[in-house]
Structures are given as C-alpha cells and as structure tokens.
Enzyme design. Structure first.
Site, PDB file in Angstrom:
ATOM      1  N   SER A 202       0.824  -1.211   0.000  1.00  0.00           N
ATOM      2  CA  SER A 202       0.000   0.000   0.000  1.00  0.00           C
ATOM      3  C   SER A 202       0.858   1.262   0.000  1.00  0.00           C
ATOM      4  CB  SER A 202      -0.943   0.001   1.204  1.00  0.00           C
ATOM      5  OG  SER A 202      -0.222  -0.127   2.416  1.00  0.00           O
TER       6      SER A 202
ATOM      7  N   HIS B  87       1.657   5.526   5.112  1.00  0.00           N
ATOM      8  CA  HIS B  87       1.030   5.917   3.842  1.00  0.00           C
ATOM      9  C   HIS B  87       1.414   7.342   3.454  1.00  0.00           C
ATOM     10  CE1 HIS B  87      -2.364   2.691   4.238  1.00  0.00           C
ATOM     11  NE2 HIS B  87      -1.193   2.182   3.881  1.00  0.00           N
TER      12      HIS B  87
END
Length: 262
Positions: A132, A185
């Site tokens: 991710s 992230h």
C-alpha cells in the site's frame, strides 16, 4: 437502468498476460512471499519493517517490507490496487527504471523516513508491511499529472484541489480500515509528490548506462514483455515486426521535412 461492466475471465486473463516484465516480477514476488509465510512464518518476521529493530544489520527490511503482507486479504487487496499502477508506471518509464526504483529508493526512502519518525519523533514502534505504500506513492505521482489539466473537482458546492485526492484516501482508509499506518502511507505519498516534481529524477540510473545494459544483454530479445528505456525508438515492447521491403522502395512524404516514422 444503468449498465455495469461484467466480470470476464477472458479479459482478466488477457490483461494478466499483457503485464510488462517488472510488474510481473513484483506481483510474483508478493504472491511468492505470502505463500512462503504459510509454512515458514519467520519469513514475515524477517521482512517486516519494525523501527525498534532497525540498525545496519537490518537494512534488508527497507527493501522487503512492501512485498510482505499480514494475511491473504491484505495481500490480495494490495495486489489489486498496485498492479495497474505499476503497469502504467513501467509502460511510461521502462522496465530497467522500474526495477531500479522499486527494488531500491521507492522502498528504502519512505521506509527510512518512517523509521526515523517512529523512533525519534513519535517514540513508537508501529510495525508496517505491505504494498500500500507503493499504491499511495504511485497515486500521488499520477494525480499530479491530472492536476495540471484538471486542477479541481467538485463535491457539491465545494471545489477540491485534485492533488489532495491521495491524502483524502489515506485519511479515509486510516479511519475505516483497522491496523493501517497513517504515517507510513503519508511517507509513500510524500515521495510520490516529490517524484512528480522531477527533483529526484537523479535516482534513476543514467540513460546511457541503461541503453548499454539493454544492448549488451539483448534484453529486448530475451525478456518477454520487456519495456525499453528508449520507447521513442523501440515502442512499448521493443522493436516492432518489420518486412524485408528495402527502405528505398518505401513511400515518402509528399511534403519535405515531414517525418513519417523513426
């Protein structure tokens, strides 16, 4: 009634078979490492990014953690998200550039920044793993291109800058999905934004070296679905098929100076 596209196994198979070389390698690595963790759980322990364990003997974690996943669903959702983004990136920059970046700086830089933040700023030890971080890196790089032609999108009466889309997705994902690293992230997205500005293109090996490697190893002829670094000359998957018609017999442009091909 609105019509929705139906799932087609034939289209899926065709798409998978057309994936370029580096994308295939990374997808196979993610799948292979997840399979390996079933009989050998220590593989996950070996590759996960754990800030408290990081020292000069643990630098391999910075390269491996994007390929490691917690479970099957974590792996499959990340694969579905990252594969089309990887394919698009490789199609634009070439296989060698993609291999150099995704086995190096695109893992070590956001992973290193995350480790420093966790150890010295947040004083925490949150373990991260998963592709991710590449998803948000690539999304940020892509959205900056869209921002140039479409600076805003409308949500009701509000106009939202297009470049903020990955940040909104990061916040929403962190709120809805458990055990998601907001900081991790953001580190990936941050590198994607910087990449889009062109200020870190020095991370890519010089084009002369890449061309020399391609020619010396005959990568265009040996590797299936290889994307050349010089796509202007070779096209997406290398030299296109040609006939034996001499160039002198080929039709020429009626207007001087107009180029009809490479």
């Amino acid at each position: 009634m609105p019509s929705f596209p139906q799932f087609s196994p034939t289209r899926l198979r065709s798409y998978v078979l057309r994936l370029p070389f580096c994308t295939r390698v990374l997808v196979v690595a993610i799948l292979g490492l997840w399979i390996a963790t079933i009989p050998f759980p220590w593989v996950r322990e070996f590759g996960k990014l754990e800030p408290a364990k990081m020292d000069l003997t643990q630098m391999h974690r910075l390269n491996l953690f994007p390929l490691m996943h917690l479970n099957f669903f974590h792996m499959i959702f990340n694969l579905l998200a990252v594969t089309p983004l990887l394919e698009r990136f490789e199609s634009e920059y070439g296989t060698l550039v993609s291999l150099a970046l995704f086995t190096g700086p695109f893992g070590t830089i956001p992973g290193g920044i995350y480790t420093l933040l966790e150890k010295f700023v947040l004083r925490s030890n949150t373990i991260v793993m998963g592709a991710s971080i590449w998803v948000f890196l690539l999304l940020s790089a892509e959205v900056m291109k869209t921002h140039k032609t479409n600076p805003n999108f409308s949500v009701g009466p509000y106009k939202i800058p297009t470049w903020t889309t990955p940040l909104i997705l990061i916040v929403v994902t962190s709120a809805l999905v458990p055990n998601v690293s907001l900081i991790g992230h953001l580190c990936g997205a941050g590198l994607g934004y910087v990449w889009a500005t062109g200020h870190i293109k020095f991370l890519v090996p010089p084009e002369k070296i890449l061309r020399w490697i391609e020619t010396k190893l005959n990568l265009l002829g040996r590797l299936p679905h290889y994307v050349s670094v010089d796509q202007k000359t070779y096209g997406r998957y290398g030299v296109l098929p040609s006939t034996s018609v001499p160039l002198s017999n080929m039709p020429r442009s009626p207007e001087p100076g107009q180029r009809l091909g490479p």
